[in-house]
Scaffold this active site. Structure first.
Site, PDB file in Angstrom:
ATOM      1  N   GLU A   1       7.572  41.270  44.121  1.00 36.57           N
ATOM      2  CA  GLU A   1       6.997  42.494  44.698  1.00 36.57           C
ATOM      3  C   GLU A   1       5.483  42.350  44.823  1.00 36.57           C
ATOM      4  O   GLU A   1       4.873  42.770  45.807  1.00 36.57           O
ATOM      5  CB  GLU A   1       7.307  43.701  43.805  1.00 36.57           C
ATOM      6  CG  GLU A   1       8.763  44.090  43.779  1.00 36.57           C
ATOM      7  CD  GLU A   1       9.009  45.169  42.727  1.00 36.57           C
ATOM      8  OE1 GLU A   1       8.739  46.339  43.018  1.00 36.57           O
ATOM      9  OE2 GLU A   1       9.449  44.824  41.615  1.00 36.57           O
TER      10      GLU A   1
ATOM     11  N   ASP B   1       3.843  39.511  45.119  1.00 39.37           N
ATOM     12  CA  ASP B   1       3.567  38.570  46.207  1.00 39.37           C
ATOM     13  C   ASP B   1       3.675  39.256  47.558  1.00 39.37           C
ATOM     14  O   ASP B   1       2.924  38.963  48.491  1.00 39.37           O
ATOM     15  CB  ASP B   1       4.541  37.385  46.153  1.00 39.37           C
ATOM     16  CG  ASP B   1       4.283  36.515  44.929  1.00 39.37           C
ATOM     17  OD1 ASP B   1       3.212  36.671  44.305  1.00 39.37           O
ATOM     18  OD2 ASP B   1       5.162  35.704  44.593  1.00 39.37           O
TER      19      ASP B   1
ATOM     20  N   SER C   1     -25.862  29.395  20.484  1.00 37.64           N
ATOM     21  CA  SER C   1     -24.566  29.001  19.942  1.00 37.64           C
ATOM     22  C   SER C   1     -24.431  29.622  18.543  1.00 37.64           C
ATOM     23  O   SER C   1     -25.264  30.439  18.159  1.00 37.64           O
ATOM     24  CB  SER C   1     -24.405  27.489  19.993  1.00 37.64           C
ATOM     25  OG  SER C   1     -24.770  26.914  18.804  1.00 37.64           O
TER      26      SER C   1
ATOM     27  N   GLU D   1     -13.255  38.352  15.413  1.00 37.00           N
ATOM     28  CA  GLU D   1     -12.568  37.992  16.660  1.00 37.00           C
ATOM     29  C   GLU D   1     -12.053  36.575  16.538  1.00 37.00           C
ATOM     30  O   GLU D   1     -12.643  35.767  15.833  1.00 37.00           O
ATOM     31  CB  GLU D   1     -13.575  37.991  17.832  1.00 37.00           C
ATOM     32  CG  GLU D   1     -13.989  39.338  18.288  1.00 37.00           C
ATOM     33  CD  GLU D   1     -15.127  39.254  19.313  1.00 37.00           C
ATOM     34  OE1 GLU D   1     -15.419  38.164  19.833  1.00 37.00           O
ATOM     35  OE2 GLU D   1     -15.718  40.304  19.566  1.00 37.00           O
TER      36      GLU D   1
ATOM     37  N   LYS E   1     -11.837  32.867  17.696  1.00 40.30           N
ATOM     38  CA  LYS E   1     -12.763  31.999  18.428  1.00 40.30           C
ATOM     39  C   LYS E   1     -11.934  31.235  19.455  1.00 40.30           C
ATOM     40  O   LYS E   1     -11.044  30.461  19.095  1.00 40.30           O
ATOM     41  CB  LYS E   1     -13.442  31.039  17.456  1.00 40.30           C
ATOM     42  CG  LYS E   1     -14.538  30.215  18.079  1.00 40.30           C
ATOM     43  CD  LYS E   1     -15.306  29.490  16.986  1.00 40.30           C
ATOM     44  CE  LYS E   1     -16.523  28.787  17.527  1.00 40.30           C
ATOM     45  NZ  LYS E   1     -16.249  27.817  18.580  1.00 40.30           N
TER      46      LYS E   1
ATOM     47  N   ASP F   1     -10.983  28.536  22.058  1.00 44.30           N
ATOM     48  CA  ASP F   1     -11.420  27.156  22.229  1.00 44.30           C
ATOM     49  C   ASP F   1     -11.454  26.813  23.717  1.00 44.30           C
ATOM     50  O   ASP F   1     -10.514  26.260  24.264  1.00 44.30           O
ATOM     51  CB  ASP F   1     -10.468  26.226  21.467  1.00 44.30           C
ATOM     52  CG  ASP F   1     -11.138  24.902  21.147  1.00 44.30           C
ATOM     53  OD1 ASP F   1     -12.369  24.809  21.303  1.00 44.30           O
ATOM     54  OD2 ASP F   1     -10.429  23.973  20.736  1.00 44.30           O
TER      55      ASP F   1
ATOM     56  N   TYR G   1     -16.454  38.699  25.689  1.00 46.91           N
ATOM     57  CA  TYR G   1     -16.805  39.267  24.390  1.00 46.91           C
ATOM     58  C   TYR G   1     -18.251  39.712  24.276  1.00 46.91           C
ATOM     59  O   TYR G   1     -18.722  40.015  23.199  1.00 46.91           O
ATOM     60  CB  TYR G   1     -16.479  38.283  23.269  1.00 46.91           C
ATOM     61  CG  TYR G   1     -16.890  36.845  23.552  1.00 46.91           C
ATOM     62  CD1 TYR G   1     -18.231  36.487  23.654  1.00 46.91           C
ATOM     63  CD2 TYR G   1     -15.930  35.848  23.732  1.00 46.91           C
ATOM     64  CE1 TYR G   1     -18.596  35.182  23.909  1.00 46.91           C
ATOM     65  CE2 TYR G   1     -16.288  34.542  23.992  1.00 46.91           C
ATOM     66  CZ  TYR G   1     -17.630  34.204  24.085  1.00 46.91           C
ATOM     67  OH  TYR G   1     -17.996  32.924  24.359  1.00 46.91           O
TER      68      TYR G   1
ATOM     69  N   LYS H   1     -18.911  39.046  13.527  1.00 44.72           N
ATOM     70  CA  LYS H   1     -20.084  39.650  14.153  1.00 44.72           C
ATOM     71  C   LYS H   1     -20.436  40.967  13.464  1.00 44.72           C
ATOM     72  O   LYS H   1     -19.535  41.774  13.199  1.00 44.72           O
ATOM     73  CB  LYS H   1     -19.809  39.937  15.636  1.00 44.72           C
ATOM     74  CG  LYS H   1     -19.420  38.709  16.427  1.00 44.72           C
ATOM     75  CD  LYS H   1     -18.967  39.051  17.835  1.00 44.72           C
ATOM     76  CE  LYS H   1     -18.634  37.756  18.576  1.00 44.72           C
ATOM     77  NZ  LYS H   1     -18.209  37.986  19.955  1.00 44.72           N
TER      78      LYS H   1
ATOM     79  N   LYS I   1     -14.591  28.134  10.846  1.00 38.43           N
ATOM     80  CA  LYS I   1     -13.671  27.174  11.471  1.00 38.43           C
ATOM     81  C   LYS I   1     -12.428  26.971  10.619  1.00 38.43           C
ATOM     82  O   LYS I   1     -12.531  26.768   9.415  1.00 38.43           O
ATOM     83  CB  LYS I   1     -14.379  25.815  11.631  1.00 38.43           C
ATOM     84  CG  LYS I   1     -15.555  25.828  12.606  1.00 38.43           C
ATOM     85  CD  LYS I   1     -15.042  25.980  14.030  1.00 38.43           C
ATOM     86  CE  LYS I   1     -16.062  25.555  15.048  1.00 38.43           C
ATOM     87  NZ  LYS I   1     -16.214  24.147  15.242  1.00 38.43           N
TER      88      LYS I   1
ATOM     89  N   CYS J   1      14.214  -2.116  30.591  1.00 32.70           N
ATOM     90  CA  CYS J   1      14.516  -0.734  30.225  1.00 32.70           C
ATOM     91  C   CYS J   1      15.432  -0.735  28.996  1.00 32.70           C
ATOM     92  O   CYS J   1      16.457  -1.429  28.997  1.00 32.70           O
ATOM     93  CB  CYS J   1      15.209  -0.028  31.394  1.00 32.70           C
ATOM     94  SG  CYS J   1      15.871   1.592  30.931  1.00 32.70           S
TER      95      CYS J   1
ATOM     96  N   CYS K   1      19.131   0.786  30.401  1.00 30.77           N
ATOM     97  CA  CYS K   1      19.986   0.109  31.391  1.00 30.77           C
ATOM     98  C   CYS K   1      19.659  -1.371  31.543  1.00 30.77           C
ATOM     99  O   CYS K   1      20.366  -2.089  32.241  1.00 30.77           O
ATOM    100  CB  CYS K   1      19.898   0.814  32.744  1.00 30.77           C
ATOM    101  SG  CYS K   1      18.340   0.521  33.584  1.00 30.77           S
TER     102      CYS K   1
ATOM    103  N   CYS L   1      11.190   2.497  34.777  1.00 32.33           N
ATOM    104  CA  CYS L   1      12.472   1.905  35.093  1.00 32.33           C
ATOM    105  C   CYS L   1      12.784   2.365  36.515  1.00 32.33           C
ATOM    106  O   CYS L   1      12.819   3.560  36.783  1.00 32.33           O
ATOM    107  CB  CYS L   1      13.541   2.431  34.130  1.00 32.33           C
ATOM    108  SG  CYS L   1      15.214   2.110  34.711  1.00 32.33           S
TER     109      CYS L   1
ATOM    110  N   CYS M   1      19.938   4.700  36.477  1.00 37.50           N
ATOM    111  CA  CYS M   1      19.822   4.464  35.022  1.00 37.50           C
ATOM    112  C   CYS M   1      20.332   5.720  34.305  1.00 37.50           C
ATOM    113  O   CYS M   1      19.891   6.830  34.599  1.00 37.50           O
ATOM    114  CB  CYS M   1      18.372   4.193  34.649  1.00 37.50           C
ATOM    115  SG  CYS M   1      18.068   4.227  32.864  1.00 37.50           S
TER     116      CYS M   1
HETATM  117  S1  IVH Z   1     -19.862  35.166  20.523  1.00 36.82           S
HETATM  118  C1  IVH Z   1     -24.578  34.378  20.398  1.00 36.82           C
HETATM  119  N1  IVH Z   1     -17.270  35.271  20.413  1.00 36.82           N
HETATM  120  O1  IVH Z   1     -18.013  29.673  20.550  1.00 36.82           O
HETATM  121  C2  IVH Z   1     -23.299  33.658  20.591  1.00 36.82           C
HETATM  122  N2  IVH Z   1     -18.278  33.203  20.964  1.00 36.82           N
HETATM  123  O2  IVH Z   1     -19.497  27.935  18.758  1.00 36.82           O
HETATM  124  C3  IVH Z   1     -22.275  34.596  21.125  1.00 36.82           C
HETATM  125  N3  IVH Z   1     -16.699  31.416  21.452  1.00 36.82           N
HETATM  126  O3  IVH Z   1     -20.899  29.420  22.519  1.00 36.82           O
HETATM  127  C4  IVH Z   1     -20.953  33.977  21.110  1.00 36.82           C
HETATM  128  N4  IVH Z   1     -14.879  32.602  21.133  1.00 36.82           N
HETATM  129  O4  IVH Z   1     -18.624  29.667  23.711  1.00 36.82           O
HETATM  130  C5  IVH Z   1     -18.341  34.491  20.634  1.00 36.82           C
HETATM  131  N5  IVH Z   1     -14.971  35.523  20.317  1.00 36.82           N
HETATM  132  C6  IVH Z   1     -16.042  34.759  20.537  1.00 36.82           C
HETATM  133  C7  IVH Z   1     -15.936  33.410  20.904  1.00 36.82           C
HETATM  134  C8  IVH Z   1     -17.081  32.652  21.109  1.00 36.82           C
HETATM  135  C9  IVH Z   1     -15.367  31.418  21.474  1.00 36.82           C
HETATM  136  C10 IVH Z   1     -17.534  30.233  21.737  1.00 36.82           C
HETATM  137  C11 IVH Z   1     -18.741  30.505  22.580  1.00 36.82           C
HETATM  138  C12 IVH Z   1     -19.918  30.036  21.759  1.00 36.82           C
HETATM  139  C13 IVH Z   1     -19.260  29.074  20.830  1.00 36.82           C
HETATM  140  C14 IVH Z   1     -20.076  28.891  19.585  1.00 36.82           C
END
Ligand code: IVH
Length: 695
Positions: free
Chosen positions: A33, A35, A80, A113, A115, A117, A224, A298, A322, A419, A422, A437, A442
């Site tokens: 629907e 689409d 970061s 929150e 994190k 990846d 975020y 945070k 981590k 293989c 076979c 193969c 096979c």
């Molecule tokens: S807050 C001032 N929230 O992790 C920095 N970062 O290792 C604000 N990341 O550069 C970042 N999930 O790319 C924030 N829930 C999250 C995140 C997050 C992944 C990444 C982000 C940051 C890196 C730092």
């Protein structure tokens, strides 16, 4: 209703359903629907190109690759995060925060929150419209990857009820686990190097210059952070009420605007609640649809954040905890070889069983011969294994210090030349790493092909799993897909099988009975499966689920797909040259054509022309005619010309051949005009073309 009104209504509906699907993970309507809405909008827009706007949901993928990425400066540096690996380090952070705020032993409110990846991204919206997407880069300047960002369907092109002016929203682009696994499977089959993890894959994808490729990969995003341009209070003499006072309110706001916010965020009163959250998610994270490598902690109140400030590198109000790595050591007992449905022969590590992150591991992937040699992994070695984003763990490296010296050292792994199933010779193409193969019959290949054909994502024949496929092949009842449809319900119910668990109660040989009757019913039902399922089920190399969907949507019928040239195939969005060539080659094989005819005779649904799609639905005045457009037309764009041709039943391809019906020539036409003349293909100027399409 005017076209303009309907277009607006469709856009509103599509935005709503995109949000339900990609942002909230809670769709309200079926894919088909949805689409249909997109197709209706695309058709209306093709008829009214003057009404197309950049924030229309049809405008996610631009037409062509970009030249390169421009560098832009961030509104505010993208810092970061400082990392912590233990609970003590998290508590030490909390102490610094409390001290910094002069709070003594009073608990601070935090938000915890997951994190994500992936790779960080800064999205700029002006008056609610997405105008730019920039990577983190060195934190001060990043690369403008807007064309790629626009293809990510969880990122709104237009915000709901956003404030006027400019806002920057920051977040993370990531690969959903399933999309990542699919990508690596396809790469493995194609003999291409694999992505080590979803983060590398996301970063690699975003650096690609072709937005169409990015669109096909299924990336997603979570946001975020909200950055507003600094208000110059001295100049305006006003101090407006801020949009939010806490991080929790910021996230609410982002959700209201239609942005994807990761749903497991939690507000925590004090650091012990934060630690409870990290403990909970260290376990639960494996059940998520994306990869997370930790928890971001945070300070909630924005005022407190301002008071704490930042060092040159990190904010003092945030910390990344981590998760511990998911690794273990065990012995590699031997290396087995598995033959896939395309004949790819892949080595599998058989391990001494070891318990790791919630399950016992006895098999792991080794990818291919080259990887084994590069890491010098030898059968008999102690090895380090890792459970990453994938369900199947992988062998990271041998523990060389544990390897006996001299003659007792295990011998390097040598790929056999035949293989293992076979016995036919294995073949490797010069630019590939995968041995194959090539024996199409096979038994191992047939088994895997049938499993794929019947699988949920392909023909969805419930009940036809690995063990029954094996029985059907071992008894000689099925030698190809078409044989399935000749199986009689009675014969299936009378089929005697021995369940695999040797000690179980039910290990006695027994008739399939009702299971057989159900299977017959499921097989019969699969005759009506949608065309894309059949296209995917055939197991054409490089044709994944998405590719099959794109091909089925474009051609509508298997016969049209079978007849399509490489050029026509490549003209389909999401289909590149490798896939196009592979499809063409598959249908050119006589054995495959015979199989298709047997499937047709078995009554499988080969598709119907799709009404309202970009393929004309019935015979139009230009039915069967093939056009090539070259040079610049004065009165219409190339896309408009193409749309007009397709509406009347014709098709547009990119190169001139003897099959071309007409070459339409605009100003500054080049070699295609010469080629048309040399092949005696009729040439139409703009005037003649417009007459032909009745314009
Ligand atoms: S807050 C001032 N929230 O992790 C920095 N970062 O290792 C604000 N990341 O550069 C970042 N999930 O790319 C924030 N829930 C999250 C995140 C997050 C992944 C990444 C982000 C940051 C890196 C730092």
């Amino acid at each position: 209703m005017t076209a303009a009104t309907r277009i607006e209504e469709l856009r509103r509906l599509i935005r709503h359903h995109e949000e339900r699907y990609f942002v909230l993970d809670d769709p309200e309507i079926a894919d088909a629907e949805f689409d249909a809405l997109v197709r209706e909008l695309a058709t209306l827009e093709a008829e009214h190109p003057e009404l197309v706007t950049p924030d229309s949901p049809t405008q996610r993928v631009g037409g062509r690759p970009v030249e390169g990425f421009a560098t832009t400066r961030h509104l505010e540096p993208m810092l970061s995060l400082d990392n912590a690996y233990s609970e003590d380090e998290v508590r030490a952070f909390d102490e610094r925060v409390r001290k910094g705020l002069g709070r003594g032993s009073d608990a601070v409110d935090y938000v915890a929150e997951l994190k994500i990846d992936g790779l960080s991204i800064a999205l700029t919206y002006e008056d609610g419209r997405l105008v730019r997407g920039v990577t983190r880069g060195d934190g001060v300047t990043g690369e403008d990857v807007s064309a790629n960002v626009r293809t990510i369907r969880s990122i709104p092109l237009r915000l709901r009820e956003a404030p006027p002016g400019r806002v920057e929203i920051r977040g993370e682009i990531y690969f959903p686990r399933a999309a990542f696994e699919r990508l690596n499977e396809e790469r493995e089959e194609a003999g291409e190097p694999l992505f080590a993890n979803p983060r590398n894959a996301a970063a690699g994808t975003m650096r690609n210059l072709d937005p169409r490729l990015v669109a096909s990969r299924g990336l997603r995003a979570f946001v975020y952070q909200l950055v507003l341009p600094a208000r110059d209070e001295a100049a305006t003499g006003t101090s407006e009420e801020p949009l939010a006072h806490s991080h929790g309110e910021v996230l609410d706001l982002l959700r209201r605007w239609g942005c994807p916010v990761e749903p497991h965020v939690e507000r925590c009163a004090g650091i012990e609640e934060v630690l409870a959250f990290t403990r909970e998610w260290a376990e639960r994270r494996h059940g998520l649809g994306f990869e997370t490598d930790g928890v971001v902690i945070k300070v909630d109140r924005l005022e407190e954040r301002r008071a704490l400030g930042a060092t040159a590198k990190f904010p003092r109000w945030s910390l990344a905890f981590k998760f511990p790595a998911q690794q273990a050591t065990t012995r590699l007992l031997r290396i087995d070889l598995q033959v896939g449905r395309t004949g790819a022969v892949t080595p599998v590590a058989v391990l001494e069983p070891v318990f790791l992150a919630g399950s016992t591991i006895s098999l792991a992937t080794l990818h291919n011969e080259q990887e084994i040699a590069r890491r010098d992994i030898r059968p008999g070695d102690m090895v380090l294994i890792e459970k990453g984003g994938d369900v199947i763990p992988k062998v990271v490296k041998p523990i060389e210090s544990a390897r006996p010296a001299g003659d007792d050292a295990p011998k390097p792994f040598a790929m056999p030349s035949a293989c293992p199933v076979c016995g036919s010779a294995l073949v490797k193409e010069a630019d590939e790493v995968v041995w194959r193969c090539e024996n199409a019959s096979c038994p191992a290949r047939l088994r895997r092909s049938l499993e794929h054909f019947a699988s949920r994502r392909a023909m969805n024949i419930d009940g036809l799993g690995e063990s029954l496929v094996k029985v059907l092949i071992d008894r000689g009842l099925v030698k190809d897909f078409a044989d399935l449809y000749a199986l009689e319900a009675d014969a299936l119910s009378e089929l005697v099988v021995t369940p695999e668990e040797p000690r179980s109660e039910r290990a006695r040989p027994r008739k399939l009975g009702k299971v057989g009757l159900n299977l017959a019913e499921q097989i019969d039902r699969s005759r009506q499966a949608e065309l894309w399922r059949l296209v995917f089920a055939l197991g054409i190399r490089h044709v994944g689920e998405r590719g099959a969907q794109a091909l089925a949507a474009r051609f509508g019928e298997l016969d049209r797909l079978m007849a399509a040239s490489v050029d026509e195939l490549q003209a389909v969005s999401d289909i590149g040259p490798v896939v196009a060539a592979s499809v063409r080659n598959w249908f050119d094989e006589a054995a495959n054509r015979r199989l298709v005819e047997r499937l047709r005779a078995a009554g499988l649904h080969f598709g119907v022309p799709v009404a309202g799609s970009d393929v004309a639905s019935g015979p139009g005045p230009l039915d069967g005619q093939i056009f090539v457009l070259t040079g610049t037309l004065e009165s219409m764009t190339r896309d408009e010309a193409q749309a007009a041709i397709e509406r009347l039943g014709g098709r547009v391809t990119s190169s001139v051949s003897r099959k071309t019906s007409y070459v339409v020539v605009g100003a500054d036409a080049g070699s295609k005009l010469e080629k048309a003349r040399s092949l005696d293909v009729p040439v139409l100027d703009e005037h003649a073309f417009r007459a032909l399409i009745g314009d």
